[in-house]
Write a protein that holds these residues in place. Structure first.
Motif, PDB file in Angstrom:
ATOM      1  N   ASP A  48       0.836  -1.203   0.000  1.00  0.00           N
ATOM      2  CA  ASP A  48       0.000   0.000   0.000  1.00  0.00           C
ATOM      3  C   ASP A  48       0.873   1.257   0.000  1.00  0.00           C
ATOM      4  N   ALA A  49       1.866   1.237   0.931  1.00  0.00           N
ATOM      5  CA  ALA A  49       2.723   2.425   1.067  1.00  0.00           C
ATOM      6  C   ALA A  49       3.554   2.632  -0.194  1.00  0.00           C
ATOM      7  N   LEU A  97       1.301   3.973  -2.982  1.00  0.00           N
ATOM      8  CA  LEU A  97       0.846   5.346  -2.730  1.00  0.00           C
ATOM      9  C   LEU A  97       2.018   6.314  -2.601  1.00  0.00           C
ATOM     10  N   GLY A  98       3.243   5.736  -2.574  1.00  0.00           N
ATOM     11  CA  GLY A  98       4.449   6.560  -2.459  1.00  0.00           C
ATOM     12  C   GLY A  98       4.603   7.162  -1.078  1.00  0.00           C
ATOM     13  N   THR A  99       4.044   6.478  -0.050  1.00  0.00           N
ATOM     14  CA  THR A  99       4.114   7.048   1.308  1.00  0.00           C
ATOM     15  C   THR A  99       5.049   6.249   2.209  1.00  0.00           C
ATOM     16  N   THR A 114       7.915   5.226   4.462  1.00  0.00           N
ATOM     17  CA  THR A 114       8.968   5.921   5.205  1.00  0.00           C
ATOM     18  C   THR A 114       9.876   4.878   5.828  1.00  0.00           C
TER      19      THR A 114
END
Ligand SMILES: Nc1ncnc2c1ncn2[C@@H]1O[C@H](COP(=O)(O)OP(=O)(O)OP(=O)(O)O)[C@@H](O)[C@H]1O
Length: 585
Positions: free
Chosen positions: A49-50, A53-55, A57
Motif C-alpha cells: 500500500d505504502a 501510494l508513495g508514502t 517511510t
C-alpha cells in the motif's frame, strides 16, 4: 455397545486420562501459532500500500520488518511448544493404552489370546498404537494450526473487501466433498491393509522363529514363499489405496490453488473500474488466492486420521474382549468333576460331547488318547481357558465359572508342552513375579533336579536366559518349568506332555522332578507316552469326542480294547533292540 459408538476423539481423550491436559495445552499453543500467521500478510499488505501510494517511510519499513519478524518468531516458538506438549501427552497416552491392552490380555480367558495370532497382537500393540501417536502428537495440533491461519487471514481479508474475501472461499467449498471422499475411501480400504499388515507380522514372527528349520532344510529366503507373498500382499494393499486416492488428492490440490483464476480477473476488473485501489487488487491477487494453500497439509491429515481411527478400532476390539470378573474363593477340596460337557472351538465341530469324569482330591490321573482326540482340551476346560458349551466343570463341587478367575489360576499349576522362558534371569524365571527368596527358589530347583546345572552356569541363578531361552536344552527348560510349578505349590497340577523333550539321561532326572512336583497334589498328566501311566493312580481315555473310559491301568487292560492295543504297541516298542547293522530285533 454404547462404548463402541463413542466418538474417536472423545475415546482418545478418555484413553489419555489426565494427560489430556497436555494435549489441550498443545492444541491451544497450535491455535495461538495459527493466529500469528496473519502477521507477515498484514505487513506485506501495508508495505504494498505504502509503495503504491508513495508514502513509504523508514519508520514504516522498520515497523513492517518488526511485525513480520516478531509474528514469525512467535509462531515458530508456539508451534515448537505445542509439539513438546503434544508429544509428552501422546507418549503418556500411548503408554496408558499399551498397559490397558496388556492388562486386558492378562485378564481375558487364555483361549481368546491364543486364537489371536502373535502377529495380530503385535500389530495392535505396535503399528496401530503408533498411528495414535501420529494423530495425538502431530495431526491434531497441526489440524488446529492449519485451520486457524486461513480463518484469521480470511477474517482480515473480510475487513479489506467483503465480496472478494467471500469469492476467495469458493475453491474451499468445492474441495470439501473431495476431502470427504478421500477420507471415506481410506476408511473403506484400511481394514484390508490392516489385515494384510497383521498377516505380514504373523508370517514374519513365524519366519524368524522358524529360522533354524529354514537353514536346516536350506529353504533360503526366496523359497519361503509365504513370507514373500505376505510382503507382496501388503504392498498390493497400499498400492490399492494409492491408486484409489491419488486422483482425488490431485483434484484437491488443483482446486485449492485455483483461487488465482477467480481473483485475478475479478479483482483486475474492479481495479480497472476504479472500485478498489491497487493495493487491494494486489492483496487479493497474491494473498487472497494463496492463503488457502495453508490447508494443503490437510489432504495428508485426512489419510492419517483414517489410519488412526482404524487402529483405534483394533484397540477397541481388544479392550472389549470379555473378562471373567468377580466370583467365589477357591474351594477347600480339590476334586474335579466334568458333568455332561459339550465343547466346540468353532461352534461347528464338537471336540467333546457328553464328557464325564470324576477325579478325587489328591489323585493322579493320566489322560490318554490318539493325537487330536481332545486330551489338551479336557485340561484347558478344567483351567477355564474356555467355557464349556453345555454341562459343567466342577472343582471341589463348585462350578469353575463361579470361582474368581485369578484365584482359579493361582490354584492350578500348568506345565505346558512348549516351555516358555522369559528374557530375565533364571532366578526370575523360576519366581515368575512372586516374592520368593533365593533359598526358596533353590529349594524348588533342587526338587526339580536343576539346581546343580544352574549353579554350574557362570552367573548361577543370575544367568540371563536369552531370547526364547535359546541357551538351554529342551530338558533343562522343562526342569526350570517344573521348578517354577514346585515353587508355586498349587494344589492342582496339569502337565501337558511335560517329558516330551527329554533324552534318556534327562528322562530320569525329569521323572524324579515330576514325582517331587506331584507330591500331595491333584494331578492330571496328558500322557502322550504311556510310560507316564506308571506314576498315576488311574487312566482316563479320550476317544470318539468323549471320555470313553476311566479306571486303573489293570482295569483298562482288561476291559478297554483300544487301551490294551495301545499298551501292547508301547510294550513292543519298548522291547525293540537294535543290532550291529542297525537292524531291529
Ligand atoms: N484353539 C483351537 N481352535 C480350534 N481347534 C482346536 C484348537 N485347539 C485344538 N483344536 C482342535 O481340537 C481337537 C482336539 O485337540 P487337542 O489339542 O485337545 O487334542 P490332543 O488329544 O491333546 O492332541 P495331541 O495329542 O496331538 O496334542 C483337534 O482336532 C484340534 O485340531
Amino acid at each position: 455397545m454404547h462404548k463402541n459408538r463413542e466418538k474417536p476423539i472423545k475415546l482418545l481423550l478418555t484413553w489419555a486420562g489426565s494427560d489430556k491436559w497436555y494435549l489441550f495445552a498443545s492444541v491451544f499453543c497450535a491455535f495461538l501459532s495459527g493466529l500469528f500467521v496473519i502477521g507477515p500478510y498484514v505487513g506485506i499488505y501495508h508495505l504494498m500500500d505504502a509503495v503504491l501510494l508513495g508514502t513509504l517511510t523508514r519508520k514504516g519499513l522498520t515497523d513492517c520488518i518488526v511485525l513480520v519478524s516478531v509474528t514469525t518468531v512467535f509462531r515458530m516458538v508456539l508451534l515448537g511448544l505445542s509439539g513438546v506438549l503434544s508429544h509428552k501427552g501422546a507418549y503418556n497416552a500411548l503408554f496408558r493404552v499399551r498397559c490397558m491392552i496388556i492388562e486386558k490380555l492378562a485378564k481375558v480367558p487364555l483361549g481368546y489370546v491364543s486364537e489371536r495370532s502373535t502377529g495380530e497382537i503385535k500389530t495392535v500393540l505396535n503399528e496401530n498404537i503408533e498411528k495414535l501417536e501420529l494423530c495425538l502428537a502431530h495431526n491434531i495440533p497441526e489440524l488446529v494450526s492449519y485451520l486457524t491461519g486461513p480463518v484469521v487471514i480470511f477474517i482480515y481479508l473480510m475487513t479489506v473487501n467483503i465480496p472478494l474475501a467471500l469469492i476467495s472461499l469458493i475453491p474451499l467449498f468445492l474441495d470439501i466433498p473431495v476431502m470427504m471422499a478421500v477420507f471415506q475411501k481410506m476408511s473403506a480400504l484400511l481394514p484390508e491393509t490392516n489385515a494384510s499388515l497383521a498377516d505380514f507380522n504373523s508370517v514374519m514372527v513365524e519366519y524368524v522363529r522358524g529360522m533354524r528349520l529354514i537353514k536346516a532344510y536350506r529353504m533360503g529366503s526366496k523359497s519361503f514363499k509365504k513370507f514373500r507373498e505376505a510382503i507382496l500382499d501388503e504392498n498390493r494393499a497400499w498400492n490399492k489405496i494409492a491408486k484409489k486416492t491419488a486422483p482425488l488428492y490431485a483434484v484437491f490440490i488443483l482446486l485449492l490453488e485455483s483461487g488465482l483464476l477467480l481473483l485475478v480477473p475479478l479483482g483486475g476488473r474492479l481495479f480497472l473500474h476504479g472500485s478498489i485501489p491497487a493495493s487491494v487488487f494486489l492483496l487479493f491477487s497474491y494473498i487472497g488466492s494463496l492463503y488457502l494453500t495453508e490447508l494443503l497439509p490437510l489432504q495428508q491429515l485426512s489419510g492419517n486420521f483414517a489410519q488412526a481411527f482404524s487402529g483405534m478400532n483394533k484397540v477397541k476390539e481388544i479392550l472389549a474382549l470379555p473378562t471373567f470378573e468377580g466370583g467365589d474363593d477357591f474351594p477347600e477340596s480339590h476334586d474335579i468333576t466334568l458333568k455332561g460337557v459339550h465343547f466346540s472351538y468353532d461352534g461347528k465341530i464338537n471336540v467333546l460331547e457328553n464328557a464325564n469324569l470324576s477325579i478325587r482330591d489328591g489323585e493322579k490321573i493320566a489322560v490318554v488318547g490318539a493325537s487330536g482326540a481332545g486330551k489338551s482340551t479336557v485340561a484347558a476346560l478344567i483351567a477355564r481357558f474356555h467355557d464349556v458349551d453345555e454341562g459343567e466343570v466342577l472343582i471341589g463341587g463348585k462350578n469353575v465359572k463361579s470361582i474368581r478367575y485369578e484365584t482359579l489360576l493361582q490354584h492350578i499349576s500348568l506345565v505346558f508342552q512348549k516351555t516358555f522362558l522369559t528374557r530375565d534371569s533364571v532366578f526370575d524365571n523360576i519366581r515368575m513375579g512372586r516374592h520368593a527368596s533365593l533359598t526358596a527358589v533353590r529349594e524348588a530347583a533342587k526338587k526339580a533336579q536343576i539346581d546343580d546345572f544352574i549353579m554350574s552356569l557362570p552367573d548361577g541363578y543370575d544367568t540371563k536366559v536369552g531370547s526364547y531361552g535359546s541357551r538351554f536344552s529342551g530338558g533343562e527348560k522343562q526342569r526350570i518349568a517344573i521348578a517354577r510349578a514346585i515353587l508355586k505349590n498349587a494344589p492342582i497340577l496339569i502337565l501337558d506332555e511335560a517329558t516330551s523333550a527329554a533324552d534318556p539321561e534327562n528322562q530320569m532326572e525329569i521323572d524324579k522332578a515330576i514325582k517331587n512336583l506331584c507330591e500331595g497334589k491333584t494331578v492330571i498328566i496328558i500322557a502322550h507316552r504311556l510310560s507316564v501311566v506308571g506314576m498315576c493312580d488311574r487312566v482316563l481315555v479320550v476317544e470318539n469326542h468323549t471320555i470313553s473310559d476311566m479306571g486303573t491301568h489293570d482295569e483298562l487292560l482288561l476291559r478297554n480294547r483300544n487301551y490294551r492295543k495301545s499298551w501292547e504297541s508301547y510294550e513292543a516298542a519298548r522291547n525293540i533292540r537294535y543290532g550291529k547293522g542297525g537292524d531291529v530285533r
